[in-house]
Design a protein around this motif. Structure first.
Motif, PDB file in Angstrom:
ATOM      1  N   ASP A  57     -67.364 -47.743  57.509  1.00  0.00           N
ATOM      2  CA  ASP A  57     -66.836 -48.701  58.482  1.00  0.00           C
ATOM      3  C   ASP A  57     -65.326 -48.600  58.655  1.00  0.00           C
ATOM      4  OD1 ASP A  57     -69.233 -49.930  59.264  1.00  0.00           O
ATOM      5  OD2 ASP A  57     -69.234 -51.205  57.473  1.00  0.00           O
ATOM      6  N   GLY A  58     -64.654 -47.736  57.877  1.00  0.00           N
ATOM      7  CA  GLY A  58     -63.203 -47.625  57.997  1.00  0.00           C
ATOM      8  C   GLY A  58     -62.469 -48.867  57.545  1.00  0.00           C
ATOM      9  N   ASP A  59     -63.080 -49.634  56.647  1.00  0.00           N
ATOM     10  CA  ASP A  59     -62.543 -50.931  56.266  1.00  0.00           C
ATOM     11  C   ASP A  59     -61.297 -50.863  55.397  1.00  0.00           C
ATOM     12  OD1 ASP A  59     -65.183 -50.103  54.898  1.00  0.00           O
ATOM     13  OD2 ASP A  59     -64.162 -51.227  53.300  1.00  0.00           O
ATOM     14  N   ALA A  60     -60.981 -49.688  54.850  1.00  0.00           N
ATOM     15  CA  ALA A  60     -59.762 -49.532  54.053  1.00  0.00           C
ATOM     16  C   ALA A  60     -58.630 -48.926  54.870  1.00  0.00           C
ATOM     17  CB  ALA A  60     -60.025 -48.674  52.817  1.00  0.00           C
ATOM     18  N   GLY A  61     -58.842 -48.708  56.165  1.00  0.00           N
ATOM     19  CA  GLY A  61     -57.819 -48.101  57.008  1.00  0.00           C
ATOM     20  C   GLY A  61     -56.860 -49.122  57.587  1.00  0.00           C
ATOM     21  N   GLY A  62     -55.834 -48.604  58.269  1.00  0.00           N
ATOM     22  CA  GLY A  62     -54.872 -49.466  58.926  1.00  0.00           C
ATOM     23  C   GLY A  62     -53.625 -49.710  58.098  1.00  0.00           C
ATOM     24  N   PHE A  63     -52.655 -50.370  58.737  1.00  0.00           N
ATOM     25  CA  PHE A  63     -51.360 -50.604  58.106  1.00  0.00           C
ATOM     26  C   PHE A  63     -50.918 -52.067  58.178  1.00  0.00           C
ATOM     27  CE2 PHE A  63     -51.555 -46.212  59.456  1.00  0.00           C
ATOM     28  CZ  PHE A  63     -51.098 -45.538  58.337  1.00  0.00           C
ATOM     29  N   ARG A  97     -69.069 -48.108  52.577  1.00  0.00           N
ATOM     30  CA  ARG A  97     -67.743 -48.677  52.336  1.00  0.00           C
ATOM     31  C   ARG A  97     -66.687 -47.581  52.341  1.00  0.00           C
ATOM     32  NH1 ARG A  97     -66.125 -52.214  46.939  1.00  0.00           N
ATOM     33  NH2 ARG A  97     -63.946 -52.661  47.537  1.00  0.00           N
ATOM     34  N   ASP A  98     -65.601 -47.810  53.050  1.00  0.00           N
ATOM     35  CA  ASP A  98     -64.496 -46.857  53.163  1.00  0.00           C
ATOM     36  C   ASP A  98     -63.899 -46.582  51.779  1.00  0.00           C
ATOM     37  OD1 ASP A  98     -62.226 -45.407  53.866  1.00  0.00           O
ATOM     38  OD2 ASP A  98     -61.541 -46.835  55.366  1.00  0.00           O
ATOM     39  N   GLY A  99     -63.849 -45.293  51.406  1.00  0.00           N
ATOM     40  CA  GLY A  99     -63.319 -44.901  50.104  1.00  0.00           C
ATOM     41  C   GLY A  99     -64.377 -44.772  49.031  1.00  0.00           C
ATOM     42  N   TYR A 100     -65.615 -45.152  49.349  1.00  0.00           N
ATOM     43  CA  TYR A 100     -66.696 -45.143  48.373  1.00  0.00           C
ATOM     44  C   TYR A 100     -67.844 -44.218  48.773  1.00  0.00           C
ATOM     45  CZ  TYR A 100     -64.560 -49.179  46.084  1.00  0.00           C
ATOM     46  OH  TYR A 100     -63.698 -50.013  45.412  1.00  0.00           O
ATOM     47  N   SER A 211     -54.754 -49.029  65.503  1.00  0.00           N
ATOM     48  CA  SER A 211     -54.613 -49.634  64.174  1.00  0.00           C
ATOM     49  C   SER A 211     -54.249 -48.610  63.114  1.00  0.00           C
ATOM     50  CB  SER A 211     -55.915 -50.343  63.775  1.00  0.00           C
ATOM     51  OG  SER A 211     -56.965 -49.406  63.595  1.00  0.00           O
ATOM     52  N   GLN A 212     -54.407 -47.318  63.416  1.00  0.00           N
ATOM     53  CA  GLN A 212     -54.189 -46.262  62.427  1.00  0.00           C
ATOM     54  C   GLN A 212     -52.884 -45.490  62.642  1.00  0.00           C
ATOM     55  OE1 GLN A 212     -56.723 -46.318  60.008  1.00  0.00           O
ATOM     56  NE2 GLN A 212     -57.115 -48.080  61.348  1.00  0.00           N
ATOM     57  N   HIS A 213     -52.107 -45.864  63.652  1.00  0.00           N
ATOM     58  CA  HIS A 213     -50.938 -45.060  64.009  1.00  0.00           C
ATOM     59  C   HIS A 213     -49.640 -45.869  63.937  1.00  0.00           C
ATOM     60  CE1 HIS A 213     -53.814 -42.137  65.159  1.00  0.00           C
ATOM     61  NE2 HIS A 213     -54.172 -42.719  66.278  1.00  0.00           N
ATOM     62  N   PRO A 214     -48.921 -45.782  62.818  1.00  0.00           N
ATOM     63  CA  PRO A 214     -47.634 -46.478  62.740  1.00  0.00           C
ATOM     64  C   PRO A 214     -46.553 -45.805  63.578  1.00  0.00           C
ATOM     65  CG  PRO A 214     -48.006 -45.211  60.744  1.00  0.00           C
ATOM     66  CD  PRO A 214     -49.264 -45.113  61.552  1.00  0.00           C
ATOM     67  N   ASP A 215     -46.734 -44.529  63.934  1.00  0.00           N
ATOM     68  CA  ASP A 215     -45.760 -43.783  64.737  1.00  0.00           C
ATOM     69  C   ASP A 215     -46.528 -42.915  65.725  1.00  0.00           C
ATOM     70  OD1 ASP A 215     -43.784 -42.159  65.813  1.00  0.00           O
ATOM     71  OD2 ASP A 215     -42.694 -41.944  63.915  1.00  0.00           O
ATOM     72  N   VAL A 216     -46.804 -43.452  66.896  1.00  0.00           N
ATOM     73  CA  VAL A 216     -47.638 -42.765  67.885  1.00  0.00           C
ATOM     74  C   VAL A 216     -46.967 -41.492  68.373  1.00  0.00           C
ATOM     75  CG1 VAL A 216     -48.711 -42.945  70.168  1.00  0.00           C
ATOM     76  CG2 VAL A 216     -48.785 -44.886  68.585  1.00  0.00           C
ATOM     77  N   GLU A 217     -45.678 -41.532  68.607  1.00  0.00           N
ATOM     78  CA  GLU A 217     -44.971 -40.354  69.119  1.00  0.00           C
ATOM     79  C   GLU A 217     -45.038 -39.199  68.131  1.00  0.00           C
ATOM     80  OE1 GLU A 217     -41.020 -41.329  70.298  1.00  0.00           O
ATOM     81  OE2 GLU A 217     -41.652 -42.628  71.959  1.00  0.00           O
ATOM     82  N   ALA A 218     -44.842 -39.485  66.859  1.00  0.00           N
ATOM     83  CA  ALA A 218     -44.925 -38.431  65.846  1.00  0.00           C
ATOM     84  C   ALA A 218     -46.336 -37.875  65.772  1.00  0.00           C
ATOM     85  CB  ALA A 218     -44.497 -38.974  64.487  1.00  0.00           C
ATOM     86  N   MET A 219     -47.333 -38.740  65.864  1.00  0.00           N
ATOM     87  CA  MET A 219     -48.727 -38.288  65.844  1.00  0.00           C
ATOM     88  C   MET A 219     -48.989 -37.323  66.992  1.00  0.00           C
ATOM     89  SD  MET A 219     -51.718 -38.795  67.714  1.00  0.00           S
ATOM     90  CE  MET A 219     -51.515 -40.396  68.488  1.00  0.00           C
ATOM     91  N   GLU A 220     -48.544 -37.676  68.189  1.00  0.00           N
ATOM     92  CA  GLU A 220     -48.782 -36.829  69.354  1.00  0.00           C
ATOM     93  C   GLU A 220     -48.105 -35.469  69.203  1.00  0.00           C
ATOM     94  OE1 GLU A 220     -48.102 -38.476  73.156  1.00  0.00           O
ATOM     95  OE2 GLU A 220     -49.185 -40.338  72.738  1.00  0.00           O
TER      96      GLU A 220
END
Length: 259
Positions: A57-63, A97-100, A211-220
């Motif tokens: 479910d990606g429940d451990a993701g995000g910032f 479960r995310d991570g498990y 929710s997973q991208h603290p720096d969108v420009e760097a990701m791109e």
């Protein structure tokens, strides 16, 4: 069909192979968009039916701590919106479960069940080998997803006596032609797809996972650069963007029963 941009060593020739259905297994929401959204956009544009199975479910993701209470719902919404941008509406979830995530028989049986139900020409998943050159590709859940799917593909999917309750329920054994891996160690990559016409669709899909991208420009910047480097590695014209895969023939002209 997407353009085959590989050298003669590729086991898969997109100019001759007929693909009607693809089933993708990934560990988390957004994995498939980073790894293969350009190729998937090309497939769906050509009329190929593509389905996703998201294993956790990606429940451990995000910032952002603010998102914790609804992170599962948020990430499912992001994946649905991202999938729609590349022509995919059929999404399945295992709700691990995310991570498990582990390649347990409980997980493998669910994978076998879905493959037998959909009977795809290609199963696409994460690579089960750790990538020491870029460890971020080798999240433990990625490795577990790849191992679980690989164990399911051979021998369980094609063995009528594996998980016999599935056959008893009408899900007959099935010989899968092709297994494709994303997040592969570079030395394993043997097939490249020219996705120049679908770069923006891929990036649009990745951006949806805000929710997973603290720096969108760097990701791109990183994603665009990696696709261009893939194009250079397989000898495409300068500036061409490509996605890279490790392709394995599971059942083809060179295989016989049990070997």
């Amino acid at each position: 069909m997407p353009t085959d941009a590989t050298s003669a060593k590729s086991p898969f020739d997109a100019s001759t192979e007929r693909v009607e259905r693809v089933l993708c297994f990934t560990a988390h929401p957004d994995d498939i968009d980073f790894g293969a959204a350009g190729t998937i956009a090309a497939w769906t544009a050509a009329g190929v039916q593509v389905s996703y199975c998201i294993m956790t479910d990606g429940d451990a993701g995000g910032f952002d701590p603010v998102d914790r209470a609804r992170i599962i719902e948020l990430r499912a919404e992001e994946q649905q919106r991202a999938a729609a941008l590349v022509g995919v509406t059929d999404i399945h979830y295992l709700h691990e479960r995310d991570g498990y995530l582990e390649p347990s028989h409980a997980v493998i049986k669910q994978v076998v069940k879905l493959i037998r139900e959909l009977r795809p020409d290609i199963v696409l998943t994460m690579h089960p080998e750790r990538n020491w050159d870029r460890l971020q590709k080798s999240h433990p859940d990625h490795l577990a997803a790849g191992e679980a799917v690989t164990r399911a593909v051979y021998p369980a999917v094609e063995n009528p006596f594996a998980y016999p309750e599935l056959a008893e329920a009408g899900l007959e054994a099935y010989k899968l032609p092709w297994l494709w891996f994303i997040s592969s160690p570079e030395a394993r990559e043997n097939h490249f797809v020219d996705v120049s016409a679908h770069v923006e669709a891929k990036l649009d899909a990745i951006r949806i996972h805000a929710s997973q991208h603290p720096d969108v420009e760097a990701m791109e910047r990183v994603v665009r650069r990696m696709m261009v480097l893939n194009g250079e590695r397989c000898g495409l014209p300068e500036g061409t963007s490509a996605e890279a895969f490790h392709v394995v023939s599971v059942n083809g002209s060179s295989t016989i029963a049990g070997f």
